[in-house]
Write a protein that holds these residues in place. Structure first.
Motif, PDB file in Angstrom:
ATOM      1  N   TYR A 207       0.834  -1.194   0.000  1.00 18.87           N
ATOM      2  CA  TYR A 207       0.000   0.000   0.000  1.00 18.87           C
ATOM      3  C   TYR A 207       0.876   1.255   0.000  1.00 18.87           C
ATOM      4  O   TYR A 207       0.610   2.209  -0.726  1.00 18.87           O
ATOM      5  CB  TYR A 207      -0.926  -0.007   1.227  1.00 18.87           C
ATOM      6  N   THR A 208       1.933   1.245   0.810  1.00 18.87           N
ATOM      7  CA  THR A 208       2.833   2.395   0.877  1.00 18.87           C
ATOM      8  C   THR A 208       3.512   2.639  -0.460  1.00 18.87           C
ATOM      9  O   THR A 208       3.615   3.781  -0.915  1.00 18.87           O
ATOM     10  CB  THR A 208       3.886   2.175   1.977  1.00 18.87           C
ATOM     11  N   VAL A 209       3.973   1.588  -1.112  1.00 21.44           N
ATOM     12  CA  VAL A 209       4.616   1.724  -2.418  1.00 21.44           C
ATOM     13  C   VAL A 209       3.621   2.267  -3.438  1.00 21.44           C
ATOM     14  O   VAL A 209       3.941   3.158  -4.230  1.00 21.44           O
ATOM     15  CB  VAL A 209       5.205   0.370  -2.877  1.00 21.44           C
ATOM     16  N   ALA A 210       2.384   1.764  -3.398  1.00 18.67           N
ATOM     17  CA  ALA A 210       1.364   2.238  -4.335  1.00 18.67           C
ATOM     18  C   ALA A 210       1.057   3.720  -4.093  1.00 18.67           C
ATOM     19  O   ALA A 210       0.934   4.501  -5.037  1.00 18.67           O
ATOM     20  CB  ALA A 210       0.096   1.401  -4.203  1.00 18.67           C
ATOM     21  N   ARG A 211       0.944   4.134  -2.836  1.00 17.16           N
ATOM     22  CA  ARG A 211       0.667   5.545  -2.523  1.00 17.16           C
ATOM     23  C   ARG A 211       1.842   6.433  -2.911  1.00 17.16           C
ATOM     24  O   ARG A 211       1.655   7.559  -3.350  1.00 17.16           O
ATOM     25  CB  ARG A 211       0.364   5.714  -1.027  1.00 17.16           C
ATOM     26  N   THR A 212       3.063   5.938  -2.734  1.00 13.62           N
ATOM     27  CA  THR A 212       4.243   6.701  -3.114  1.00 13.62           C
ATOM     28  C   THR A 212       4.220   6.997  -4.609  1.00 13.62           C
ATOM     29  O   THR A 212       4.488   8.116  -5.035  1.00 13.62           O
ATOM     30  CB  THR A 212       5.521   5.921  -2.746  1.00 13.62           C
ATOM     31  N   ALA A 213       3.884   5.980  -5.394  1.00  9.44           N
ATOM     32  CA  ALA A 213       3.807   6.180  -6.846  1.00  9.44           C
ATOM     33  C   ALA A 213       2.661   7.125  -7.193  1.00  9.44           C
ATOM     34  O   ALA A 213       2.805   8.004  -8.045  1.00  9.44           O
ATOM     35  CB  ALA A 213       3.625   4.835  -7.542  1.00  9.44           C
ATOM     36  N   TYR A 214       1.512   6.964  -6.535  1.00  2.00           N
ATOM     37  CA  TYR A 214       0.357   7.798  -6.806  1.00  2.00           C
ATOM     38  C   TYR A 214       0.648   9.267  -6.495  1.00  2.00           C
ATOM     39  O   TYR A 214       0.263  10.163  -7.241  1.00  2.00           O
ATOM     40  CB  TYR A 214      -0.843   7.308  -5.986  1.00  2.00           C
ATOM     41  N   LEU A 215       1.353   9.521  -5.373  1.00  2.43           N
ATOM     42  CA  LEU A 215       1.662  10.887  -4.971  1.00  2.43           C
ATOM     43  C   LEU A 215       2.923  11.425  -5.650  1.00  2.43           C
ATOM     44  O   LEU A 215       3.325  12.561  -5.399  1.00  2.43           O
ATOM     45  CB  LEU A 215       1.830  10.955  -3.452  1.00  2.43           C
ATOM     46  N   ARG A 216       3.540  10.599  -6.461  1.00  2.47           N
ATOM     47  CA  ARG A 216       4.766  10.956  -7.192  1.00  2.47           C
ATOM     48  C   ARG A 216       5.883  11.397  -6.250  1.00  2.47           C
ATOM     49  O   ARG A 216       6.586  12.375  -6.481  1.00  2.47           O
ATOM     50  CB  ARG A 216       4.487  12.040  -8.222  1.00  2.47           C
ATOM     51  N   LEU A 217       6.034  10.657  -5.160  1.00  2.00           N
ATOM     52  CA  LEU A 217       7.105  10.943  -4.206  1.00  2.00           C
ATOM     53  C   LEU A 217       8.379  10.262  -4.674  1.00  2.00           C
ATOM     54  O   LEU A 217       8.345   9.205  -5.282  1.00  2.00           O
ATOM     55  CB  LEU A 217       6.733  10.430  -2.816  1.00  2.00           C
ATOM     56  N   THR A 218       9.507  10.882  -4.374  1.00  6.48           N
ATOM     57  CA  THR A 218      10.790  10.290  -4.732  1.00  6.48           C
ATOM     58  C   THR A 218      11.616  10.094  -3.479  1.00  6.48           C
ATOM     59  O   THR A 218      11.397  10.747  -2.464  1.00  6.48           O
ATOM     60  CB  THR A 218      11.576  11.194  -5.708  1.00  6.48           C
TER      61      THR A 218
END
Length: 121
Positions: free
Chosen positions: A43-54
């Motif tokens: 879930y964290t990885v999916a949210r990171t991609a969704y929020l475009r975090l690097t």
């Protein structure tokens, strides 16, 4: 009717069965906990991609954007704080009426980069 006592082998078998059941329940509980953690990470990885975090490529240990402290005053004159400078000198020399100790300490407080260190020097 005569009461028969279970033989020792039956008791040991029953104990072995209960121990195996407890071990199996502990294994399933561990698997369930690992699955929960794995789901949370996905879930964290999916949210990171969704929020475009690097991620920070440099890392915290290599980050060196700190201002260097210098105890030497580069300028020979200090402008703009003549009144405060005089007050501090009075406090340090001991010309203030309520001066009571052998050691004087004068706190200089304020926002960052306003010249506290330079004024103290």
């Amino acid at each position: 009717m005569l009461k028969t006592w279970p033989c020792m082998e039956d008791l040991l078998d029953e104990l072995a069965i209960k121990a195996a059941q407890a071990k199996l329940e502990a294994k399933f509980s561990t698997i369930k906990e690992v699955q929960k953690i794995d789901d949370g990470l996905e879930y964290t990885v999916a949210r990171t991609a969704y929020l475009r975090l690097t991620t920070n490529a440099m890392g915290r240990t290599n980050y060196n954007n700190k201002r260097l402290h210098n105890t030497c005053l580069l300028e020979t004159q200090f402008f703009g704080r003549t009144k405060e400078e005089a007050e501090i000198l009075k406090l340090l020399i001991g010309e203030v009426e309520n001066s009571d100790a052998m050691t004087n300490m004068v706190p200089i407080v304020g926002m960052g980069n306003v010249g506290k260190m330079a004024l103290g020097q």
